[in-house]
Motif scaffolding. Structure first.
Motif, PDB file in Angstrom:
ATOM      1  N   VAL A 121     -47.780  40.382  79.070  1.00 52.21           N
ATOM      2  CA  VAL A 121     -48.017  39.424  77.809  1.00 52.21           C
ATOM      3  C   VAL A 121     -48.163  37.722  78.262  1.00 52.21           C
ATOM      4  N   VAL A 122     -49.026  37.142  77.741  1.00 47.50           N
ATOM      5  CA  VAL A 122     -48.691  35.709  78.218  1.00 47.50           C
ATOM      6  C   VAL A 122     -47.512  35.356  77.159  1.00 47.50           C
ATOM      7  N   PRO A 123     -46.478  34.664  77.602  1.00 52.45           N
ATOM      8  CA  PRO A 123     -45.263  34.497  76.827  1.00 52.45           C
ATOM      9  C   PRO A 123     -45.786  33.045  75.611  1.00 52.45           C
ATOM     10  N   ARG A 124     -45.400  33.330  74.528  1.00 53.13           N
ATOM     11  CA  ARG A 124     -45.636  32.196  73.897  1.00 53.13           C
ATOM     12  C   ARG A 124     -44.371  31.882  73.130  1.00 53.13           C
ATOM     13  N   HIS A 125     -43.963  30.673  72.721  1.00 53.44           N
ATOM     14  CA  HIS A 125     -42.746  30.383  72.094  1.00 53.44           C
ATOM     15  C   HIS A 125     -42.776  28.914  71.702  1.00 53.44           C
ATOM     16  N   GLU A 126     -42.360  28.559  70.647  1.00 53.98           N
ATOM     17  CA  GLU A 126     -42.261  27.138  70.388  1.00 53.98           C
ATOM     18  C   GLU A 126     -41.467  26.392  71.079  1.00 53.98           C
ATOM     19  N   ASP A 127     -40.806  26.867  72.035  1.00 52.57           N
ATOM     20  CA  ASP A 127     -39.778  26.150  72.698  1.00 52.57           C
ATOM     21  C   ASP A 127     -40.366  25.829  73.991  1.00 52.57           C
ATOM     22  N   LEU A 128     -41.418  26.837  74.581  1.00 52.07           N
ATOM     23  CA  LEU A 128     -41.780  26.459  75.815  1.00 52.07           C
ATOM     24  C   LEU A 128     -42.999  25.335  75.933  1.00 52.07           C
ATOM     25  N   ALA A 129     -42.997  24.834  77.010  1.00 55.83           N
ATOM     26  CA  ALA A 129     -43.973  23.648  77.096  1.00 55.83           C
ATOM     27  C   ALA A 129     -45.410  24.277  77.060  1.00 55.83           C
ATOM     28  N   VAL A 130     -46.153  23.312  76.428  1.00 57.75           N
ATOM     29  CA  VAL A 130     -47.553  23.712  76.394  1.00 57.75           C
ATOM     30  C   VAL A 130     -48.404  23.203  77.733  1.00 57.75           C
ATOM     31  N   MET A 131     -48.995  24.054  78.274  1.00 58.58           N
ATOM     32  CA  MET A 131     -49.605  24.006  79.666  1.00 58.58           C
ATOM     33  C   MET A 131     -50.955  23.185  79.226  1.00 58.58           C
ATOM     34  N   GLN A 132     -51.290  21.945  80.322  1.00 57.71           N
ATOM     35  CA  GLN A 132     -52.409  21.277  80.160  1.00 57.71           C
ATOM     36  C   GLN A 132     -53.036  21.106  81.543  1.00 57.71           C
ATOM     37  N   ASP A 133     -54.396  20.699  81.577  1.00 60.62           N
ATOM     38  CA  ASP A 133     -54.884  20.504  82.878  1.00 60.62           C
ATOM     39  C   ASP A 133     -53.941  19.694  83.452  1.00 60.62           C
ATOM     40  N   VAL A 134     -53.836  19.837  84.911  1.00 60.07           N
ATOM     41  CA  VAL A 134     -52.861  19.228  85.952  1.00 60.07           C
ATOM     42  C   VAL A 134     -53.582  17.795  86.293  1.00 60.07           C
ATOM     43  N   ARG A 135     -52.909  16.612  85.936  1.00 58.56           N
ATOM     44  CA  ARG A 135     -53.349  15.453  86.255  1.00 58.56           C
ATOM     45  C   ARG A 135     -52.408  14.577  87.176  1.00 58.56           C
ATOM     46  N   PRO A 136     -53.013  13.771  87.870  1.00 57.95           N
ATOM     47  CA  PRO A 136     -51.847  12.700  88.499  1.00 57.95           C
ATOM     48  C   PRO A 136     -51.395  11.777  87.696  1.00 57.95           C
ATOM     49  N   VAL A 137     -50.199  11.187  88.141  1.00 54.55           N
ATOM     50  CA  VAL A 137     -49.244  10.469  86.928  1.00 54.55           C
ATOM     51  C   VAL A 137     -50.183   9.402  86.503  1.00 54.55           C
ATOM     52  N   ASP A 138     -51.162   8.798  87.092  1.00 51.79           N
ATOM     53  CA  ASP A 138     -51.632   7.594  86.402  1.00 51.79           C
ATOM     54  C   ASP A 138     -52.687   8.034  85.551  1.00 51.79           C
ATOM     55  N   GLN A 139     -53.016   9.162  85.460  1.00 50.85           N
ATOM     56  CA  GLN A 139     -53.885   9.585  84.299  1.00 50.85           C
ATOM     57  C   GLN A 139     -53.171   9.779  83.112  1.00 50.85           C
ATOM     58  N   VAL A 140     -51.714   9.470  83.064  1.00 50.37           N
ATOM     59  CA  VAL A 140     -51.070   9.586  81.819  1.00 50.37           C
ATOM     60  C   VAL A 140     -50.234   8.344  81.557  1.00 50.37           C
ATOM     61  N   VAL A 141     -49.607   7.789  82.744  1.00 52.52           N
ATOM     62  CA  VAL A 141     -49.048   6.484  82.494  1.00 52.52           C
ATOM     63  C   VAL A 141     -49.352   5.548  83.520  1.00 52.52           C
ATOM     64  N   PRO A 142     -49.375   4.125  83.301  1.00 51.61           N
ATOM     65  CA  PRO A 142     -49.624   3.188  84.481  1.00 51.61           C
ATOM     66  C   PRO A 142     -48.526   3.409  85.602  1.00 51.61           C
ATOM     67  N   VAL A 143     -49.313   3.350  86.877  1.00 52.12           N
ATOM     68  CA  VAL A 143     -48.337   3.504  88.065  1.00 52.12           C
ATOM     69  C   VAL A 143     -48.526   2.158  89.045  1.00 52.12           C
ATOM     70  N   ASP A 144     -47.413   1.603  89.670  1.00 53.43           N
ATOM     71  CA  ASP A 144     -47.419   0.514  90.281  1.00 53.43           C
ATOM     72  C   ASP A 144     -47.594   0.660  91.611  1.00 53.43           C
ATOM     73  N   ILE A 145     -46.895   1.670  92.213  1.00 57.01           N
ATOM     74  CA  ILE A 145     -47.122   1.548  93.739  1.00 57.01           C
ATOM     75  C   ILE A 145     -47.683   3.227  93.877  1.00 57.01           C
ATOM     76  N   TYR A 146     -48.439   3.611  94.542  1.00 51.65           N
ATOM     77  CA  TYR A 146     -48.910   4.844  95.358  1.00 51.65           C
ATOM     78  C   TYR A 146     -48.551   5.285  96.674  1.00 51.65           C
ATOM     79  N   LEU A 147     -47.580   6.106  96.825  1.00 51.27           N
ATOM     80  CA  LEU A 147     -47.038   6.654  98.268  1.00 51.27           C
ATOM     81  C   LEU A 147     -47.540   8.144  98.453  1.00 51.27           C
ATOM     82  N   PRO A 148     -48.609   8.074  99.019  1.00 45.32           N
ATOM     83  CA  PRO A 148     -49.378   9.424  99.314  1.00 45.32           C
ATOM     84  C   PRO A 148     -48.589  10.059 100.240  1.00 45.32           C
TER      85      PRO A 148
END
Ligand code: SF4
Length: 180
Positions: A121-148
């Protein structure tokens, strides 16, 4: 505030390989520690950047759920300069392959349909993190330096930190982006 440049790092959805590459700067870390104070990192006792802030924040990995989003936002709020370290942080990297099957599809596959699962069964609990689509960091917060890189080379990491410590903006091109 210490006279040394304070640095904190954390990781999101990744494999720890970027932090391993950081450690691969080997004995140069002694040189670095003369001018840098390493604060929180995933491999030290102190896990979160100081509430009072640090000069440089480093994030490995992509944002993939509510927990990693919180880590990314906290680091951004507490650092002056934010480095996205590695392909996962810069582009989404390997974790972003999950987006092709949706979060619901990935959970179903992992917890219900995998060959080794019986009555899953897919685990569900209020303490578990909620999955999201995966995003690079700069789609969430501004990034100053990119080191790929997967991972970025130890030389590139050392170069970036050395430049920042000396008050210069790292110019990431040439050999620092051509290490394979
Ligand atoms: S960029 Fe590569 S080495 Fe770094 S966390 Fe992602 S998969 Fe691991």
């Amino acid at each position: 505030m210490s006279e040394k440049v304070t640095v904190a790092s954390d990781w999101l959805a990744g494999c720890a390989g970027c932090h391993m590459s950081f450690l691969d700067i080997d004995e140069r870390i002694v040189q670095l520690l003369e001018v840098v104070q390493l604060r929180a990192t995933p491999i030290t006792d102190l896990k979160h950047p100081d509430e009072g802030g640090v000069d440089v924040g480093i994030l490995e990995g992509a944002v993939a759920n509510s927990s990693t989003e919180e880590v990314a936002r906290r680091m951004r709020a507490r650092c002056k300069t934010l480095i996205a370290l590695g392909d996962c942080a810069v582009f989404g990297g390997i974790p972003a392959m999950r987006n092709a099957v949706t979060t619901a599809g990935a959970l179903q596959r992992a917890y219900v349909e995998s060959e080794s699962t019986v009555d899953g069964v897919v685990p569900r609990h209020e303490d578990l993190a909620v999955m999201q689509d995966v995003r690079p960091v700069d789609q969430v917060v501004p990034v100053d330096i990119y080191l790929p890189g997967c991972p970025p080379s130890a030389d590139a990491i050392f170069y970036v930190l050395s430049e920042l410590v000396q008050g210069r903006q790292p110019k990431l091109r040439g050999k620092y982006l051509d290490w394979h």
